[in-house]
Design an enzyme around this catalytic site. Structure first.
Site, short mmCIF file in Angstrom:
data_model
loop_
_atom_site.label_atom_id
_atom_site.label_comp_id
_atom_site.label_asym_id
_atom_site.label_seq_id
_atom_site.Cartn_x
_atom_site.Cartn_y
_atom_site.Cartn_z
N THR A 186 -12.09 7.98 10.24
CA THR A 186 -12.18 9.22 9.46
C THR A 186 -12.64 10.32 10.41
O THR A 186 -13.41 10.06 11.33
CB THR A 186 -13.21 9.04 8.32
OG1 THR A 186 -12.69 8.11 7.38
CG2 THR A 186 -13.54 10.35 7.63
N ARG A 214 -6.99 4.73 -5.05
CA ARG A 214 -8.44 4.75 -4.72
C ARG A 214 -8.75 6.01 -3.90
O ARG A 214 -8.05 6.34 -2.96
CB ARG A 214 -8.80 3.49 -3.93
CG ARG A 214 -10.25 3.44 -3.45
CD ARG A 214 -10.40 3.97 -2.03
NE ARG A 214 -11.76 3.82 -1.51
CZ ARG A 214 -12.19 4.39 -0.40
NH1 ARG A 214 -11.39 5.16 0.31
NH2 ARG A 214 -13.42 4.21 0.03
N ASP A 217 -14.99 9.12 -0.37
CA ASP A 217 -15.93 10.24 -0.41
C ASP A 217 -15.42 11.50 0.29
O ASP A 217 -15.91 12.60 0.00
CB ASP A 217 -17.24 9.83 0.28
CG ASP A 217 -16.99 9.42 1.74
OD1 ASP A 217 -16.10 8.58 1.98
OD2 ASP A 217 -17.66 9.95 2.64
N THR A 237 -18.80 9.72 7.34
CA THR A 237 -17.78 8.70 7.60
C THR A 237 -18.39 7.34 7.30
O THR A 237 -19.52 7.06 7.69
CB THR A 237 -17.30 8.74 9.06
OG1 THR A 237 -16.55 7.55 9.32
CG2 THR A 237 -18.44 8.84 10.07
N GLY A 238 -17.66 6.52 6.57
CA GLY A 238 -18.21 5.21 6.24
C GLY A 238 -17.68 4.73 4.91
O GLY A 238 -16.61 5.17 4.45
#
Ligand code: GLY
Length: 320
Positions: A186, A214, A217, A237-238
């Site tokens: 990302t 889906r 965030d 990012t994550g």
């Protein structure tokens, strides 16, 4: 005579504006190219990531040095990363479980808290351009899937065929249902310009093998992206689900705004909380002076920072 005085005044103001901008101590840009585990990457790929981060930081910085806004810097720096297949955004987006690419992006202007976001789009070359269009040209904040793609066409924003995003390696990862946990790649940028405006943006292909529809965030304002003048700007990012549940980006700025925490402390607290919930990730943050925090709970996070000292910091691993 009047004409000459007018000319002198105009030149003086031009010179003065350029002087102010070029001497600003506060122009800063911080970038991430995803948090995770980069060990499976070749040296060439690592080198490519570092060069792209450095190029994006340099471009964003130059834009602001020449008087451009932080919003311009964020958009243009993200485009560089979206165009590079080494990142999981735009061209390099990962595949869903149905082997298509669905992209999310958002951008926020800290001067008025206006924001634009797009989600689950499949054919827009640069999702961040469409997010900025939503911010500036519509009365809305977020568009998704078909509606967002129709908006791109109406706006004249470039759309491409699926072959543009094709990657055999990423396709095989999704087909073989491997690396489903990989969130790396990302991209995000936070910038502070000479006028004191903070902007932030994030762009992603999401998670390998995600169920179609889906949304993570990255396009959620407050979760993956936040910018507020005088306080801070954040891009995350994550593991997106946890970033949404914790409202990570806004949470960091709230700690800074109401608890007066300094930028690194606020970011560390929230990333630690994320870890305690079992989630991986990282954030890049700038405070209102351009002080950066690049905090992650993964082995690595691709990241870069540049400010008025003309020094570009680029790192992937903690100790590298
Ligand atoms: N952080 C990107 C995602 O979860 O989609």
């Amino acid at each position: 005579m009047l004409h000459i005085i007018k000319k002198i005044l105009i030149n003086f103001f031009l010179f003065f504006s350029l002087f102010l901008i070029s001497n600003s101590k506060d122009i800063s840009i911080v970038i991430h190219g995803g948090a995770g585990w980069f060990a499976s990457m070749t040296e060439e790929e690592i080198d490519g990531i570092e060069k792209a981060l450095s190029k994006a930081a340099g471009l964003g910085y130059e834009i602001m040095l020449e008087g451009g806004t932080s919003l311009d810097a964020v958009e243009k720096a993200i485009i560089i990363l979206e165009d590079n297949p080494l990142f999981n955004a735009g061209r390099g987006s990962v595949y869903t479980s149905e082997l298509i690419q669905e992209m999310d992006a958002s951008i926020m202007d800290g001067s008025d808290l206006n924001a634009g976001a797009v989600a689950s789009i499949t054919n827009v070359k640069n999702p961040i351009k469409l997010a900025r269009y939503v911010l500036e040209e519509t009365d809305h904040v977020m568009f998704s899937s078909n509606g967002a793609e129709r908006l791109a066409i109406e706006a004249g924003i470039e759309t491409v065929s699926p072959s543009y995003f094709y990657s055999e390696e990423k396709l095989q990862r999704a087909k073989n249902k491997i690396n489903t946990n990989s969130k790396k790649g990302t991209v995000g940028v936070v910038a502070l310009d000479a006028y004191g405006n903070i902007a932030a943006g994030t762009s992603t292909g999401g998670m390998t093998n995600k169920t179609p529809g889906r949304i993570g965030d990255s396009p959620i304002i407050g979760a993956g992206t936040w910018a507020e003048n005088g306080v801070c700007g954040v891009s995350g990012t994550g593991h997106g689900e946890y970033f949404i549940r914790l409202n990570v980006a806004k949470e960091i700025c709230v700690l800074m705004k109401y608890k007066n925490l300094e930028v690194k402390k606020a970011a560390q607290l929230v990333i630690d909380r994320l870890k305690s919930m079992g989630a991986d990730g990282g954030v890049i943050v700038l405070d209102n002076k351009g002080t950066p925090a690049m905090i992650f709970n993964t082995p690595a996070m691709a990241r870069a920072y540049k400010n008025s000292t003309d020094y570009t910091f680029v790192r992937i691993y903690k100790d590298h």
